[in-house]
Write an enzyme that holds these catalytic residues in place. Sequence first.
Site, PDB file in Angstrom:
ATOM      1  N   ASP A 197       6.945  -5.649   7.927  1.00  0.00           N
ATOM      2  CA  ASP A 197       8.285  -5.064   8.274  1.00  0.00           C
ATOM      3  C   ASP A 197       8.074  -5.025   9.732  1.00  0.00           C
ATOM      4  O   ASP A 197       7.618  -5.961  10.313  1.00  0.00           O
ATOM      5  CB  ASP A 197       8.448  -3.598   7.550  1.00  0.00           C
ATOM      6  CG  ASP A 197       9.473  -3.168   7.581  1.00  0.00           C
ATOM      7  OD1 ASP A 197      10.607  -3.700   6.672  1.00  0.00           O
ATOM      8  OD2 ASP A 197      10.085  -2.548   8.692  1.00  0.00           O
ATOM      9  N   TYR A 351      17.613  -0.423  16.560  1.00  0.00           N
ATOM     10  CA  TYR A 351      18.484  -0.333  18.008  1.00  0.00           C
ATOM     11  C   TYR A 351      17.921  -0.969  18.906  1.00  0.00           C
ATOM     12  O   TYR A 351      18.549  -1.738  19.806  1.00  0.00           O
ATOM     13  CB  TYR A 351      18.892   1.179  18.357  1.00  0.00           C
ATOM     14  CG  TYR A 351      19.854   1.367  19.100  1.00  0.00           C
ATOM     15  CD1 TYR A 351      21.313   1.321  18.822  1.00  0.00           C
ATOM     16  CD2 TYR A 351      19.733   1.199  20.427  1.00  0.00           C
ATOM     17  CE1 TYR A 351      22.436   1.764  19.895  1.00  0.00           C
ATOM     18  CE2 TYR A 351      20.686   1.546  21.311  1.00  0.00           C
ATOM     19  CZ  TYR A 351      21.973   1.672  20.997  1.00  0.00           C
ATOM     20  OH  TYR A 351      23.229   1.839  21.920  1.00  0.00           O
ATOM     21  N   HIS A 410       7.652  -6.200  -0.809  1.00  0.00           N
ATOM     22  CA  HIS A 410       7.530  -5.877   0.694  1.00  0.00           C
ATOM     23  C   HIS A 410       6.342  -4.684   1.284  1.00  0.00           C
ATOM     24  O   HIS A 410       5.918  -5.157   2.165  1.00  0.00           O
ATOM     25  CB  HIS A 410       8.882  -5.143   0.904  1.00  0.00           C
ATOM     26  CG  HIS A 410       9.125  -5.417   2.565  1.00  0.00           C
ATOM     27  ND1 HIS A 410       9.289  -6.420   3.402  1.00  0.00           N
ATOM     28  CD2 HIS A 410       9.620  -4.204   3.172  1.00  0.00           C
ATOM     29  CE1 HIS A 410       9.578  -5.889   4.739  1.00  0.00           C
ATOM     30  NE2 HIS A 410       9.474  -4.511   4.506  1.00  0.00           N
TER      31      HIS A 410
END
Length: 432
Positions: A197, A351, A410
């Site tokens: 990740d 972001y 994952h």
Amino acid sequence: MAPKLSPKPIRFRFPDSDLEKLQRQLDDTLLPEEELVEDAGWKYGTDLSKLKQLVEDWKRGDAVDAFGKNTGPGGGVSAWWRKVEERINRYPHYIAEIEGVQVHYQVARSPETDAIPLIFSHGWPGSFFEADLLLDKLTRPDVSGRSFHVVVPSLIGYGLSGKPPKQGWSLEDTARLFDKLMTEVLGFQTYAAHGGDWGYTITRLLARYDACTAYHTNFLVPNIPTYALPVMGLAKMGYSSITDRLLPYIFDARDVNLLKRGLEYMSVGSGYYQIQATKPATVGYALYDSPVGILSYLLEKFREWSDRRAPAFQPAGQGEQSSGMTDENILISATIYYLTKSTHTSFLPYYESGYLFDKFAKDRTFTAPARKKPFGHSRFPWELAGSPKPWIGRLDVNLKSLKEHDYGGHFAALDNPNALSSDLREFFTAHF
């Protein structure tokens, strides 16, 4: 190399008042009596019946895993969480101040003198706890290879690490602090790195530093070649039947599975990414002090990105017994986010750091420092997306090992810790 910065030892422990508040909030929980629509299940997001079951386990402190084993004393949140803290504190925790930023990390040391220093970087919605099931395995000497000193930091903005000190703080900044953690705080001259990740991104960034001599991931963001875009575009426009017929002529079955998982993620699973990459404060503030909100938000991701055969998503007593994706471990993850009040700041990499995917794909100057370093990769069938084998070379990596597994997803360190620990030992024994 002698350490330059002195860390402070801590216990990963929270005040009684925090746990009493959590108990009150769980006791006062009000959830809908009926599903969003009839027979909604997981189709519309988090399954209401599963959420209710976990909330009941949480507030009773009576987390019964999918094998029917009672993993909590049944005395409420406080009694259960104190047992969890004992588990988490079996290896020491520290706080180091690096460039004025608080960095929390855990160290599990091997008794072996030639143990390999390995930094494990987690992602979202993970935490340092993601590595928990690897620590005992990797620190113990093994006839099949060398052991490890495993260093597991909390990303900046996660857990007990400090929040980013300014706007624009990206994972490049976090990686710089992690390199200093390994070299200036812990005094390692060289080290290995692994992640998935966001930890994949940090691991590739760490590989740009001289002290990181080899690196490994269980996630690869694909660099899609131009010739493949029409096929991907057809699927995105709803013509998946055409894509399904074409892909097996181009790729093997494992590659096709990863591509289809990625296409599914883009079409029905990536809405959270757009929210967190554009307006992270809005949902972050809403979840900040809401334990059930945090659990509901994280639970859907744990389910969608994990192997569906995991204990948490099978009837009681069933499921893959080697998997750590259990009800209790999901509750531990949610509790860490709640108690550390880090849910809102955990969204910031979306972001601030999305640009890094393009840099890894297109900027050969940026990837050059790691180009010749050994790279290893483990692939699991329920990964949310991945790179087909023919595309891996486009990522400008020196691939030395590619391991395929039939179980896992994952969150590989939780979902299939046996396979991942074996891969790490084999790869770094050969290439560190």
